[in-house]
Design an enzyme around this catalytic site. Structure first.
Site, PDB file in Angstrom:
ATOM      1  N   TYR A 128       0.268   5.692  -4.769  1.00 38.84           N
ATOM      2  CA  TYR A 128       0.591   4.268  -4.866  1.00 38.84           C
ATOM      3  C   TYR A 128       0.260   3.570  -3.546  1.00 38.84           C
ATOM      4  O   TYR A 128      -0.328   2.480  -3.530  1.00 38.84           O
ATOM      5  CB  TYR A 128       2.073   4.106  -5.206  1.00 38.84           C
ATOM      6  N   SER A 131       2.380  -4.293  -2.046  1.00 41.76           N
ATOM      7  CA  SER A 131       3.697  -3.661  -2.119  1.00 41.76           C
ATOM      8  C   SER A 131       4.139  -3.303  -0.712  1.00 41.76           C
ATOM      9  O   SER A 131       3.334  -3.299   0.231  1.00 41.76           O
ATOM     10  CB  SER A 131       3.617  -2.389  -2.969  1.00 41.76           C
TER      11      SER A 131
END
Length: 270
Positions: free
Chosen positions: A155, A142
């Protein structure tokens, strides 16, 4: 990989979003696809789309964080497809909000799915992939793996681990028949935001389903880059305008995220 036609691909998180469109694009390139997800309804719809491309699709209910279930998956896939040439570790979950407000159970979930899911996929399928004349692993990270973005600390923890792991694995497999790529998508129109955990998860989910979601690029953009990375044996692919900006920022000013933190803090009311 020299060719995808006639190959077999395994895609995790295939029930929606990036996983679904990647499976469909691989099928359009001539791959049969083993689809892996927790949700049977999503899997069946993806299977229908793959079969519409004229390719074989099998569905496999599995939690990628479950070591025992993942250990059994290669044999299950081989019984139906006889080989595995491509592995796309795409399954993931996210959390949004200040780290101090994160629940331990949510942190553990993100680590289990985003890190252990990738580890389980690579560890269980690598022996099968190494038996092929050519094979490839794709791990989806990501923009948070490029630069630790405030209010996504957990995350970022998991996606940064995917980045480092993938780079190390590619180095280890250099000179073998197995390539490794890591993908860094920016914000795209997928279900991950709609199911975000954390203190700001509900707000982000609402935004993603409104005008902001409409403005986000479609997941097909990521799918195209995944397939290109496989075909060209690319080490990395940064996908989306915001991801390219973050990639540049991580090079010019690594670790300097205080300004971003002030902005995201004001937006979320913290």
């Amino acid at each position: 990989m020299d060719r995808l036609d006639g190959r077999v691909a395994v895609v995790t998180g295939a029930g929606s979003g990036i996983g679904r469109v990647t499976a469909r694009r691989l099928a359009a390139k001539g791959c049969d696809v083993a689809l892996v997800d927790l949700r049977p309804d999503g899997l069946e719809e993806t299977a229908r789309l793959v079969r519409a491309e004229g390719r074989l699709a099998s569905t496999h209910l599995a939690d990628v964080s479950d070591a025992e279930r993942m250990a059994a998956l290669p044999e299950e896939v081989l019984a139906l497809h006889d080989a595995v040439h491509v592995l796309v570790n795409n399954a993931g979950v996210t959390s949004v909000g200040p780290f101090a407000d994160e629940r331990l159970e949510d942190i553990r979930l993100l680590v289990d799915v985003n890190i252990w899911g990738v580890v389980h996929g690579c560890r269980t399928f690598l022996p099968v992939l190494r038996e092929q004349e050519e094979a490839h692993i794709v791990n989806v990270s990501s923009i948070a793996g490029l630069l630790g973005l405030p209010h996504t600390a957990t995350y970022a923890l998991t996606k940064g681990a995917v980045k480092a792991f993938s780079e190390a694995l590619r180095g280890e497999l250099a000179g073998t028949t197995v390539g490794v790529s890591v993908i860094y998508p920016g914000t795209h129109r997928t279900a991950i935001a709609a199911t975000a955990r954390g203190s700001d998860g509900a707000r982000v989910a609402k935004l993603s389903q409104g005008r902001l979601g409409v403005l986000m690029p479609p997941p097909s953009l990521v799918a195209r880059r995944i397939v290109k990375a496989i075909e060209k044996d690319q080490a990395r692919a940064v996908v989306g305008p915001d991801a390219r900006v973050i990639d540049l920022a991580s090079r010019i000013a690594p670790g300097r995220t205080r300004l971003i933190g002030r902005v995201t803090g004001r937006l979320s009311g913290h």
